[in-house]
Enzyme design. Sequence first.
Site, PDB file in Angstrom:
ATOM      1  N   SER A 202       0.855  -1.186   0.000  1.00 44.95           N
ATOM      2  CA  SER A 202       0.000   0.000   0.000  1.00 44.95           C
ATOM      3  C   SER A 202       0.894   1.241   0.000  1.00 44.95           C
ATOM      4  O   SER A 202       1.630   1.454  -0.948  1.00 44.95           O
ATOM      5  CB  SER A 202      -0.942  -0.032   1.217  1.00 44.95           C
ATOM      6  OG  SER A 202      -1.835   1.057   1.188  1.00 44.95           O
ATOM      7  N   HIS A 229      -2.761  -1.024  -3.209  1.00 44.14           N
ATOM      8  CA  HIS A 229      -3.897  -0.153  -2.918  1.00 44.14           C
ATOM      9  C   HIS A 229      -3.749   1.116  -3.751  1.00 44.14           C
ATOM     10  O   HIS A 229      -2.848   1.924  -3.511  1.00 44.14           O
ATOM     11  CB  HIS A 229      -3.936   0.209  -1.437  1.00 44.14           C
ATOM     12  CG  HIS A 229      -4.197  -0.962  -0.537  1.00 44.14           C
ATOM     13  ND1 HIS A 229      -4.015  -0.908   0.828  1.00 44.14           N
ATOM     14  CD2 HIS A 229      -4.634  -2.216  -0.799  1.00 44.14           C
ATOM     15  CE1 HIS A 229      -4.335  -2.069   1.366  1.00 44.14           C
ATOM     16  NE2 HIS A 229      -4.692  -2.890   0.386  1.00 44.14           N
ATOM     17  N   ASP A 326      -3.998  -5.197   5.966  1.00 40.49           N
ATOM     18  CA  ASP A 326      -4.415  -5.996   4.824  1.00 40.49           C
ATOM     19  C   ASP A 326      -3.279  -6.939   4.425  1.00 40.49           C
ATOM     20  O   ASP A 326      -2.136  -6.511   4.279  1.00 40.49           O
ATOM     21  CB  ASP A 326      -4.782  -5.087   3.650  1.00 40.49           C
ATOM     22  CG  ASP A 326      -5.404  -5.840   2.488  1.00 40.49           C
ATOM     23  OD1 ASP A 326      -5.994  -6.912   2.732  1.00 40.49           O
ATOM     24  OD2 ASP A 326      -5.316  -5.351   1.346  1.00 40.49           O
TER      25      ASP A 326
END
Length: 383
Positions: A202, A229, A326
């Site tokens: 991310s 992301h 995540d």
Amino acid sequence: MAVKVLVVDDSSFFRRRVTEILEQDPEIKVIDFAVNGQEAVEKAAQLRPDVITMDVEMPVLDGISAVKQIMQANPTPILMFSSLTREGASATLDALDAGALDFLPKKFEDIARNSDDAIKSLQNKVKEIGRRRLSRFVRPSYTPSAPTAAPSTPLSSGQTRPSIAQPDRTFSRSSAPVSPASPIASARASGKKYQLVAIGTSTGGPVALQTILTQLPANFPHPILLIQHMPAAFTPAFARRLNTLCKIKVKEAENGDRLQAGVAYLAPGGQQMMVESRGGSRTLRVFEDDSARITYKPSVDVTFASAAKAYSGDVLAVVLTGMGADGRDGSRLLKQAGATIWAQDEKTCVVYGMPAAVANAGLAAESLPLQDFAQRIAKEVGC
């Protein structure tokens, strides 16, 4: 201590709106504004903010040029604001080239399901990148790192666009040179057999992914899944840029893609990417996900979980820099199936969130510095 922020934008409305959002959080303090890039460069030197929020298009000096000058003279964590257009995506990637750490769409409603989530997203990003500097580095001095060996992207004008650069993202207060890559010549491959490599990331991921992928050989023996992301408008431009820079092929994943060795598939922004087994071959299922239960689209957990089902333990999974957790649940499923999980170490992360979640859960076999991943991956998979 509050995170001190310099807000840079030529729009008085946007400066005021960003300030209102940030100062709703008592741990953030907007210390000043700049209305163009040149003023941002000057105030960055004068005020030494912990974080700068930066617009791309501004008079006198644009945001990308301002980022370059700030990172050369007074390296500071910079969060870019970008429009969700093809041109905006390209400009944002150029800002990352220049040294910006992360970005957000200028329309806050484009980054979350509702305004409260959008506000929290901005506040959290500012605190994460600002606190990392506050907690480890008081007054930075810049030590440039060695340039990457990746080729440049040709432009129609005959000029070249640089690859995503590697400025000194440690913001170290020491003037000593950045330590070289840790010794990996003695690291032995486990001897395990693989069929897939999967990488999730991310905040700070675009630079991290490029650092790794540009060093992989063209004859890489397995497909690679990339879960970054990123908004939908940005993933096509990012995939194209990586494809130009890398020896392997990189493409934005499409529904029905059959996984092939030496190809990296980037999950499209705003969608989920899963692996499915069909008649002895593996294909990708890419689909819209309206579920409120899953925060990230794409989600590392979703892709990792599907890889565990499709490949069992024949997966090398990597979790890189990023905010949140995540990838932890998906890594757990992979490890239960017998897969190998590696995480990026804290020192080389922009935000030590996702890798920390995996490491702290006892799921990571190793925590590696970013600069070691490419050679270690290549050695582990036998190329």
